[in-house]
Design a protein around this motif. Structure first.
Motif, short mmCIF file in Angstrom:
data_model
loop_
_atom_site.label_atom_id
_atom_site.label_comp_id
_atom_site.label_asym_id
_atom_site.label_seq_id
_atom_site.Cartn_x
_atom_site.Cartn_y
_atom_site.Cartn_z
N CYS A 165 13.59 5.17 -8.65
CA CYS A 165 14.49 4.07 -9.03
C CYS A 165 14.28 2.85 -8.13
CB CYS A 165 15.94 4.52 -8.94
SG CYS A 165 16.47 4.97 -7.29
N TRP A 166 14.89 1.73 -8.54
CA TRP A 166 14.87 0.52 -7.72
C TRP A 166 15.56 0.82 -6.40
CZ3 TRP A 166 13.34 -4.37 -9.89
CH2 TRP A 166 13.00 -4.30 -11.25
N SER A 167 15.06 0.27 -5.31
CA SER A 167 15.72 0.57 -4.05
C SER A 167 17.12 -0.04 -4.05
CB SER A 167 14.89 0.07 -2.86
OG SER A 167 14.48 -1.25 -3.05
N PRO B 249 10.19 0.05 4.96
CA PRO B 249 9.95 -1.10 4.08
C PRO B 249 10.24 -0.80 2.61
CG PRO B 249 8.17 -0.90 5.65
CD PRO B 249 9.03 0.32 5.82
N LEU B 250 10.02 0.44 2.17
CA LEU B 250 10.29 0.79 0.77
C LEU B 250 11.78 0.68 0.47
CD1 LEU B 250 7.98 3.89 0.50
CD2 LEU B 250 7.64 1.69 -0.57
N LYS B 251 12.60 0.99 1.46
CA LYS B 251 14.04 0.89 1.27
C LYS B 251 14.48 -0.56 1.36
CE LYS B 251 14.66 5.23 0.90
NZ LYS B 251 15.01 5.75 -0.42
N VAL B 252 13.75 -1.35 2.14
CA VAL B 252 14.19 -2.72 2.43
C VAL B 252 13.84 -3.68 1.30
CG1 VAL B 252 13.87 -4.67 3.97
CG2 VAL B 252 14.09 -2.38 4.90
N TYR B 253 12.66 -3.49 0.67
CA TYR B 253 12.17 -4.55 -0.20
C TYR B 253 13.04 -4.81 -1.42
CZ TYR B 253 8.19 -6.27 2.22
OH TYR B 253 7.41 -6.92 3.13
N GLY B 254 13.68 -3.79 -1.94
CA GLY B 254 14.55 -4.05 -3.08
C GLY B 254 15.89 -4.62 -2.66
N MET B 255 16.18 -4.53 -1.37
CA MET B 255 17.50 -4.90 -0.87
C MET B 255 17.82 -6.38 -0.99
SD MET B 255 18.49 -3.07 2.61
CE MET B 255 18.67 -1.32 2.75
N ALA B 256 16.77 -7.21 -0.92
CA ALA B 256 17.01 -8.65 -0.93
C ALA B 256 17.83 -9.05 -2.15
CB ALA B 256 15.68 -9.40 -0.92
N LYS B 257 17.73 -8.26 -3.22
CA LYS B 257 18.45 -8.58 -4.46
C LYS B 257 19.95 -8.65 -4.23
CE LYS B 257 15.59 -7.88 -8.33
NZ LYS B 257 14.31 -7.42 -7.77
N SER C 232 15.82 14.10 -4.83
CA SER C 232 14.90 13.34 -3.99
C SER C 232 14.66 11.98 -4.65
CB SER C 232 13.59 14.10 -3.80
OG SER C 232 12.94 14.23 -5.03
N VAL C 233 14.70 10.95 -3.82
CA VAL C 233 14.66 9.60 -4.36
C VAL C 233 13.39 8.89 -3.90
CG1 VAL C 233 15.83 7.37 -4.43
CG2 VAL C 233 17.16 9.47 -4.29
N GLU C 234 12.74 8.24 -4.84
CA GLU C 234 11.61 7.39 -4.50
C GLU C 234 11.93 6.00 -5.03
OE1 GLU C 234 7.06 7.79 -5.21
OE2 GLU C 234 7.93 9.80 -5.25
N ASN C 235 11.53 4.97 -4.28
CA ASN C 235 11.93 3.61 -4.65
C ASN C 235 10.77 2.72 -5.02
OD1 ASN C 235 14.21 4.07 -2.09
ND2 ASN C 235 14.82 3.75 -4.19
N TYR C 236 11.07 1.74 -5.87
CA TYR C 236 10.11 0.68 -6.15
C TYR C 236 10.87 -0.64 -6.23
CZ TYR C 236 11.81 1.76 -10.89
OH TYR C 236 12.60 2.01 -11.98
N ALA C 237 10.15 -1.74 -6.29
CA ALA C 237 10.83 -3.04 -6.31
C ALA C 237 10.48 -3.84 -7.56
CB ALA C 237 10.49 -3.84 -5.05
N VAL D 14 0.85 -1.20 0.00
CA VAL D 14 0.00 0.00 0.00
C VAL D 14 0.88 1.25 0.00
CG1 VAL D 14 -1.68 1.32 1.33
CG2 VAL D 14 -1.95 -1.14 1.10
N SER D 15 1.98 1.19 0.74
CA SER D 15 2.85 2.36 0.85
C SER D 15 3.45 2.74 -0.49
CB SER D 15 3.98 2.09 1.84
OG SER D 15 3.48 1.69 3.07
N VAL D 16 3.88 1.75 -1.24
CA VAL D 16 4.62 2.07 -2.46
C VAL D 16 3.76 2.91 -3.40
CG1 VAL D 16 4.13 0.12 -4.00
CG2 VAL D 16 6.36 1.09 -4.01
N PHE D 17 2.45 2.69 -3.36
CA PHE D 17 1.58 3.42 -4.28
C PHE D 17 1.11 4.76 -3.71
CE2 PHE D 17 0.96 -0.99 -5.79
CZ PHE D 17 1.39 -0.79 -7.09
N THR D 18 1.14 4.92 -2.41
CA THR D 18 0.50 6.12 -1.85
C THR D 18 1.49 7.09 -1.23
OG1 THR D 18 0.10 4.87 0.16
CG2 THR D 18 -1.72 5.02 -1.39
N THR D 19 2.78 6.84 -1.37
CA THR D 19 3.73 7.74 -0.73
C THR D 19 4.45 8.59 -1.77
OG1 THR D 19 5.45 7.87 0.91
CG2 THR D 19 5.70 6.19 -0.77
#
Lengths: 289, 266, 344
Positions: C32-34, A247-255, C54-59, A234-239
């Motif tokens: 960009c990708w986180s 969580p937005l910073k964390v979710y791509g990190m697993a890569k 300013s940075v916004e992230n997606y996965a 929900v956050s990714v779309f509304t922030t």
């Protein structure tokens, strides 16, 4: 030993006049046994809840970047965390949104539950069902439809406000359901008695009903805070860019492998929470004695 | 009435949009083209999606049941503990979940994996001769779900237990009821609202939950939440995702409505 | 009571204060990708140019797409993969790039330029590339594995991890049939179905985010994963071996592009040029062991980095790889096929 102590605690803690009534010996023993079993079970469940947390804390001191095998002690991640402005900012944003959400969701949920309980109005039953929609709606549907609502209909810029509204929307049903459960079986005379003593409905609600509901309100607040803190989809779309949460910073990190700085951050937060909880516990108890 | 306004604006409006979109089409970029069609619903009534839905509901039911059995004694214990301890104990139920979801889940993966801690304990204790598969099985899925939803069972039950009148329990005992009888005839019925609330708070959100299922189950069991998510994102088919979502909402609201009606007639 | 109100009000005040920041002249908004663009790189850009980022992230590409097409935010730079670039160009959603402002484009190896998704590089510059390949745990698997056909064999049942990505999986099946990976007609999908029906039940784990975890933990013995994941595995333990599938494979190119709605186009171009600078590109390679398309940056990398076969496949191998084209509405069907074969 623990078993015994826990057992005593449940029986003696809240019951009055255990010895006033004649009781069969086996009954007392059985009651004690039951309480002891419950205590033992509770200890087991707490162990279950904390097993991964212990591992998480241990790994925050691991020298390896990959969160999988122990390779040696290091405080490197704590050092790096302190210099990682992005992660700390994101965590602050998360906390801010979680606090705002908790307050809003708790207010909305409590007042809503009271309204549904106390007053009769048309479509009440339908309204009671609608509450559950944010709970059952898959997060991606909620995120995207709120995004469209905010951007195309309400023309709100995405940021803390939209994020908090979105979080509140999926959190308040948790409060409401909990408070509703507590309201069931509430003595209707409680409010009446208060009003007879000259209280307005608002005063009666605030002075009589709210204290009665406090455990449910507190539980609801805890749940809202937890849900908000961890929400990703929900956050990714509304922030917006200014309100990027953890969580937005964390979710791509697993890569590239989850950064152990996150373990350090989580460990520190748990530590602070524990200190805070114990601190307030001792403060309130000292006041009483 | 704030609740009504909020519901209207942020619940009913998005839901209405969702239903509207479910009758629409999309272009190659996944943008919605408002064109009335029931194609999405025809496609949604396929055995495949029903199977996925059943499996999601089944896991949610199992999770709810285990959470209830595991959580009730904890809620009871906390609710009957001395007043000053209660808040503290309740906090401690929740605090593990103030860590990052992914970190927590990867910790479980490390514990349950073939070369993980649990297996090394089981093998060195001589219970098994070689590592067993725990991770990426249905067992791991249920464990992950129960772990993450347990607090949502404990907290509402606690609020019901907390208001129990201890004199009532005493009275049951005095009438010669043993603890077991007192428990099943007096305590459980009195805490039923809490149980119902807890069951709702665990069951409903766990239907659409898929992060745990795919991380700990290995992604071999598609769930309804995952299917909708993928149709919305990689499938770039928002209308179809919306149709599946609307059906899920419809089934759910109907089921709830029927049980409520049934209960009232009871 | 008063206290509660104060708390509520102050919380609301904080919340509201966060919304309305005054616009600045030197600004850049990056979506960009986180973690994909290291923070040190962004900080250095700000330091050198004075432009606030300013940075916004997606996965995932699709999260970005959904937010962008809904008009979610004003972005100056986005980071789409190759097939998304193509889709965005087709829908006229990208701003053309002034190549005179990006002299560093000459650092990019020609094999990553002028590809079918953006034939003239009018709208995108390559950020990082990568492949999909096979990782083998040689302690657990002794067979000689050369391609997809060797991975998906009955004796490997329950020992395989693959990306949880329907398009990728379908592409491998197409390759094993000798069909180019972008020919996703309904007829070809019918041909793919029986192949996938044999393959998918053998798979133990589907994971796009961190397939290395299952391999590192010993839960599976072989995986079809991203090159970057492979590179991390090769670094971590010599028991892992990297194989480029004999059937050919997917070469992905994550790019930088400017959306049509961008407000700070010149800053965005300056950022692109900055990213393509050798010393900056080297920093990105240090953080992400993918295939760096920047030849000048490769000269700055260590021998270890360059020797990692998962990061840097040979030019001959790359010549055999294919990039994804946009497949429009077929994606939904592919997801359905893969879901139906998983849910048995």
């Amino acid at each position: 030993m623990i078993w015994d102590n826990l057992g005593c605690m449940t029986i003696d803690g809240d019951s009055h006049g255990v010895s006033n009534h004649p009781r069969f010996g086996w009954q007392v023993t059985a009651a004690r046994l039951q309480a002891g079993l419950f205590g033992f079970w509770t200890a087991l469940v707490f162990a279950f809840l904390y097993i991964p947390i212990i591992l998480l804390v241990v790994f925050s001191f691991n020298s390896s970047r990959l969160n999988i095998r122990w390779e040696g002690f290091s405080t490197r991640w704590y050092g790096e965390l302190l210099g990682n402005k992005v992660l700390i900012d994101a965590f602050q944003n998360s906390l801010l949104v979680a606090f705002a959400t908790t307050i809003l969701a708790t207010l909305l949920g409590t007042v809503g539950a009271w309204m549904l309980h106390r007053y009769k109005f048309p479509y009440q039953r339908a309204l009671g069902l609608l509450i559950f929609i944010p709970m059952v709606m898959p997060e991606v549907l909620m995120g995207v439809s709120l995004l469209v609502l905010f951007v195309q209909f309400l023309h709100l810029p995405l940021g803390f406000l939209t994020l908090t509204i979105a979080h509140t929307t999926f959190c308040f049903p948790f409060v409401l359901v909990g408070v509703q459960a507590r309201l069931q079986g509430l003595d209707p005379f409680l409010e009446e008695a208060a009003m007879d003593l000259g209280a307005t409905p608002l005063q009666a609600f605030w002075k009589v009903i709210v204290p009665y509901l406090m455990p449910a309100i507190f539980s609801g607040a805890l749940m809202s805070f937890t849900l908000s803190l961890d929400e990703y989809i929900v956050s990714v779309f509304t922030t917006g860019a200014q309100s990027q949460t953890l969580p937005l910073k964390v979710y791509g990190m697993a890569k590239v492998g989850l950064n152990p700085q996150l373990n350090a951050l989580s460990s520190l937060f748990i530590l602070v929470t524990f200190l805070f909880a114990f601190g307030s516990y001792f403060l309130t108890n000292n006041k009483k004695t | 009435m704030p609740l009504l306004a909020w519901l209207l604006l942020f619940v009913i409006a998005p839901t209405a949009m969702l239903v509207l979109v479910s009758f629409a089409e999309r272009d190659s970029l996944g943008r919605i083209v408002y064109d009335f069609t029931i194609q999405n619903y025809i496609r949604a009534f396929d055995w495949l999606w029903l199977k996925v839905l059943f499996s999601s509901v089944w896991y949610a039911l199992l999770t709810t049941l285990i959470c209830l059995i595991a959580g009730y004694p904890v809620a009871f214990f906390i609710g009957r503990a001395p007043q000053r301890w209660r808040t503290l104990l309740l906090m401690f139920v929740m605090v593990p979940f103030w860590t990052s979801f992914l970190i927590r889940t990867y910790a479980w993966i490390t514990i349950l994996s073939k070369e993980g801690f649990l297996n090394s304990i089981l093998v060195s204790a001589g219970i098994f001769t070689q590592p067993v598969e725990i991770l990426y099985t249905p067992f791991a899925i249920v464990l992950g779900l129960v772990y993450n939803f347990l607090p949502f069972m404990i907290l509402p039950i606690y609020t019901s237990v907390e208001k129990l009148d201890s004199n009532l329990i005493e009275a049951a005992h005095d009438l010669g009821a043993g603890p077991l009888l007192a428990f099943s005839k007096v305590i459980i019925p009195l805490t039923r609202p809490g149980i119902a609330a807890g069951a709702m708070l665990v069951f409903v959100p766990s239907i659409a939950m898929f992060a745990i299922t795919s991380l700990m189950g290995g992604g071999t069991n598609p769930t309804i939440g995952e299917v909708i998510f993928k149709q919305f994102t990689s499938g770039r088919n928002q209308p179809f995702g919306a149709a599946l979502g609307s059906l899920l909402l419809l089934i759910f609201v109907l089921a709830l409505w029927i049980t409520r009606k049934y209960r009232q007639e009871d | 009571m008063k206290k509660t109100i104060t708390v509520v009000l102050s919380a609301l005040a904080i919340v509201l204060a966060g919304c309305g920041k005054a616009p600045e002249a030197k600004k850049l908004s990056v979506f960009c990708w986180s973690e994909y663009i290291p923070q040190s790189v962004i900080d250095q850009f700000t330091k050198e140019t004075g432009i606030q980022v300013s940075v916004e992230n997606y996965a995932s590409n699709e999260e970005m797409l959904a937010k962008l097409t809904a008009g979610g935010g004003q972005y100056d730079i986005i980071q789409p993969s190759e097939y998304v670039v193509e889709a965005l160009i087709a829908q006229n959603l990208l701003h053309p790039i002034d190549k005179n402002k990006i002299p560093n484009l000459s650092n990019i190896a020609p094999q990553f330029l002028k590809l079918s998704f953006d034939p003239e590089n009018k709208f995108s510059v390559p950020f990082m590339a990568g492949t999909v390949g096979i990782v083998i745990n040689t302690e657990l698997i002794k067979d000689d594995i050369k391609g997809f056909a060797d991975v998906f064999k009955p004796q490997n049942q329950g020992k395989i991890v693959v990306l949880d990505d329907a398009r990728e999986i379908t592409a491998w099946a197409l390759l094993s049939l000798g069909i180019p990976i972008n020919e996703l007609s309904d007829a070809n999908l019918e041909k793919v179905k029986p192949v996938l029906a044999n393959w998918l039940p053998l798979v133990k784990v589907f994971d796009s985010d961190s397939p290395k975890t299952a391999l590192l933990n010993g839960d599976v013995a072989v995986g079809v994963v991203w090159g970057g994941e492979g590179a991390i595995l090769l670094q971590s333990n010599p028991k892992f071996r990297w194989v480029i599938p004999a059937e050919g494979t997917h070469l992905f190119i994550d790019s930088l592009a400017i959306p049509k709605t961008a407000k700070n186009v010149e800053n965005a171009e300056a950022f692109m040029n900055f990213i393509l600078r050798p010393d900056i590109s080297q920093k990105i390679s240090d953080a992400f062991p993918y295939t760096n398309p920047n030849l000048a940056a490769r000269k700055l990398l260590t021998e270890d980095q360059l020797q990692n076969k998962a990061s840097f496949p040979s030019d001959a191998d790359i010549a055999k790889m294919q990039t994804f084209r946009d497949i429009g509405t077929q994606g939904s069907k592919i997801d359905e096929i893969v879901t139906s074969l998983k849910a048995r």
